[in-house]
Design a protein around this motif. Structure first.
Motif, PDB file in Angstrom:
ATOM      1  N   THR A 265     -44.972 -49.162  60.765  1.00 50.16           N
ATOM      2  CA  THR A 265     -44.061 -48.162  60.228  1.00 50.16           C
ATOM      3  C   THR A 265     -44.557 -46.753  60.501  1.00 50.16           C
ATOM      4  O   THR A 265     -45.738 -46.478  60.374  1.00 50.16           O
ATOM      5  CB  THR A 265     -43.945 -48.343  58.699  1.00 50.16           C
ATOM      6  N   LEU A 266     -43.645 -45.874  60.867  1.00 46.51           N
ATOM      7  CA  LEU A 266     -43.978 -44.461  60.990  1.00 46.51           C
ATOM      8  C   LEU A 266     -43.935 -43.855  59.596  1.00 46.51           C
ATOM      9  O   LEU A 266     -42.932 -43.279  59.171  1.00 46.51           O
ATOM     10  CB  LEU A 266     -42.988 -43.766  61.923  1.00 46.51           C
ATOM     11  N   TYR A 267     -45.035 -44.021  58.888  1.00 40.88           N
ATOM     12  CA  TYR A 267     -45.091 -43.652  57.489  1.00 40.88           C
ATOM     13  C   TYR A 267     -44.929 -42.152  57.283  1.00 40.88           C
ATOM     14  O   TYR A 267     -44.540 -41.711  56.206  1.00 40.88           O
ATOM     15  CB  TYR A 267     -46.413 -44.145  56.910  1.00 40.88           C
ATOM     16  N   SER A 268     -45.209 -41.372  58.323  1.00 36.59           N
ATOM     17  CA  SER A 268     -45.169 -39.918  58.185  1.00 36.59           C
ATOM     18  C   SER A 268     -43.783 -39.384  57.880  1.00 36.59           C
ATOM     19  O   SER A 268     -43.632 -38.236  57.471  1.00 36.59           O
ATOM     20  CB  SER A 268     -45.717 -39.254  59.452  1.00 36.59           C
ATOM     21  N   VAL A 269     -42.745 -40.192  58.068  1.00 37.57           N
ATOM     22  CA  VAL A 269     -41.384 -39.716  57.798  1.00 37.57           C
ATOM     23  C   VAL A 269     -40.890 -40.130  56.414  1.00 37.57           C
ATOM     24  O   VAL A 269     -39.733 -39.911  56.072  1.00 37.57           O
ATOM     25  CB  VAL A 269     -40.401 -40.197  58.887  1.00 37.57           C
ATOM     26  N   TYR A 270     -41.771 -40.732  55.634  1.00 28.37           N
ATOM     27  CA  TYR A 270     -41.423 -41.160  54.282  1.00 28.37           C
ATOM     28  C   TYR A 270     -41.999 -40.200  53.238  1.00 28.37           C
ATOM     29  O   TYR A 270     -43.112 -39.706  53.385  1.00 28.37           O
ATOM     30  CB  TYR A 270     -41.976 -42.561  53.999  1.00 28.37           C
ATOM     31  N   SER A 271     -41.245 -39.986  52.195  1.00 28.76           N
ATOM     32  CA  SER A 271     -41.787 -39.331  51.006  1.00 28.76           C
ATOM     33  C   SER A 271     -42.440 -40.404  50.146  1.00 28.76           C
ATOM     34  O   SER A 271     -41.904 -41.512  50.021  1.00 28.76           O
ATOM     35  CB  SER A 271     -40.683 -38.649  50.201  1.00 28.76           C
ATOM     36  N   THR A 272     -43.574 -40.066  49.561  1.00 29.59           N
ATOM     37  CA  THR A 272     -44.307 -41.032  48.741  1.00 29.59           C
ATOM     38  C   THR A 272     -44.661 -40.408  47.404  1.00 29.59           C
ATOM     39  O   THR A 272     -45.061 -39.245  47.329  1.00 29.59           O
ATOM     40  CB  THR A 272     -45.611 -41.453  49.454  1.00 29.59           C
ATOM     41  N   THR A 273     -44.518 -41.207  46.380  1.00 27.44           N
ATOM     42  CA  THR A 273     -44.873 -40.771  45.036  1.00 27.44           C
ATOM     43  C   THR A 273     -45.763 -41.801  44.373  1.00 27.44           C
ATOM     44  O   THR A 273     -45.564 -43.004  44.540  1.00 27.44           O
ATOM     45  CB  THR A 273     -43.609 -40.539  44.202  1.00 27.44           C
TER      46      THR A 273
ATOM     47  N   ALA B 247     -42.124 -45.330  47.990  1.00 27.37           N
ATOM     48  CA  ALA B 247     -41.731 -44.514  49.133  1.00 27.37           C
ATOM     49  C   ALA B 247     -40.239 -44.585  49.393  1.00 27.37           C
ATOM     50  O   ALA B 247     -39.566 -45.571  49.056  1.00 27.37           O
ATOM     51  CB  ALA B 247     -42.495 -44.947  50.385  1.00 27.37           C
ATOM     52  N   ILE B 248     -39.760 -43.512  50.012  1.00 29.20           N
ATOM     53  CA  ILE B 248     -38.377 -43.440  50.452  1.00 29.20           C
ATOM     54  C   ILE B 248     -38.339 -42.691  51.771  1.00 29.20           C
ATOM     55  O   ILE B 248     -39.108 -41.735  51.976  1.00 29.20           O
ATOM     56  CB  ILE B 248     -37.489 -42.736  49.400  1.00 29.20           C
ATOM     57  N   LEU B 249     -37.478 -43.111  52.656  1.00 30.73           N
ATOM     58  CA  LEU B 249     -37.346 -42.452  53.948  1.00 30.73           C
ATOM     59  C   LEU B 249     -36.750 -41.063  53.749  1.00 30.73           C
ATOM     60  O   LEU B 249     -35.747 -40.896  53.076  1.00 30.73           O
ATOM     61  CB  LEU B 249     -36.450 -43.291  54.864  1.00 30.73           C
TER      62      LEU B 249
ATOM     63  N   PRO C  45     -36.939 -47.355  47.204  1.00 30.07           N
ATOM     64  CA  PRO C  45     -36.698 -48.760  47.523  1.00 30.07           C
ATOM     65  C   PRO C  45     -37.975 -49.547  47.831  1.00 30.07           C
ATOM     66  O   PRO C  45     -37.968 -50.772  47.839  1.00 30.07           O
ATOM     67  CB  PRO C  45     -35.814 -48.680  48.776  1.00 30.07           C
ATOM     68  N   TYR C  46     -39.070 -48.819  48.095  1.00 26.91           N
ATOM     69  CA  TYR C  46     -40.298 -49.494  48.510  1.00 26.91           C
ATOM     70  C   TYR C  46     -41.415 -49.221  47.504  1.00 26.91           C
ATOM     71  O   TYR C  46     -41.683 -48.062  47.168  1.00 26.91           O
ATOM     72  CB  TYR C  46     -40.731 -49.008  49.896  1.00 26.91           C
TER      73      TYR C  46
END
Length: 128
Positions: A28-36, A99-101, A116-117
């Protein structure tokens, strides 16, 4: 499908530090997801403590953790980290990353239903 795995939790004494990590699946290209990062203390509802957006890596913190928590991302390792300093007994709980895209909008970073993740969580216990 994005998969998240938290690590770094443990039993620590008040005043000590921990670094929690949230690792995304390698495909996954994690860099395009927001993470909390969320936490759930015993007997309490889950709450958002810190978030980070993609791109400019804007960061967000709950008032209760400002000054002690620092969120950061390592895109090369597909990870988001949460540095927690000066741990307090009230920091005890299970810490989850979610995370969310795309980017957050406004203050919605704190909404559980936005994400969703989710990872499975890592336990942090602060006790003397």
């Amino acid at each position: 499908q994005l998969q998240l795995v938290e690590s770094g939790g443990g039993l620590v004494q008040p005043g000590e530090s921990l670094r929690l990590s949230c690792a995304a699946s390698r495909s996954t290209l994690y860099s395009v997801y927001s993470t909390t990062w969320f936490r759930q203390a015993p007997g309490k509802e889950r709450e958002a403590v810190s978030g980070i957006s993609p791109g400019d890596s804007s960061t967000y913190y709950a008032d209760s953790v400002k000054g002690r928590f620092t969120i950061s991302r390592d895109n090369a390792k597909n990870m988001v980290n949460l540095q927690i300093n000066n741990l307090k007994t009230e920091d005890t709980g299970v810490y989850y990353c979610a995370a969310i895209l795309g980017r957050f909008t406004g203050s919605n970073w704190q909404l559980e239903t936005l994400y969703p993740y989710w990872g499975q969580g890592t336990q942090v216990t602060v006790s003397s």
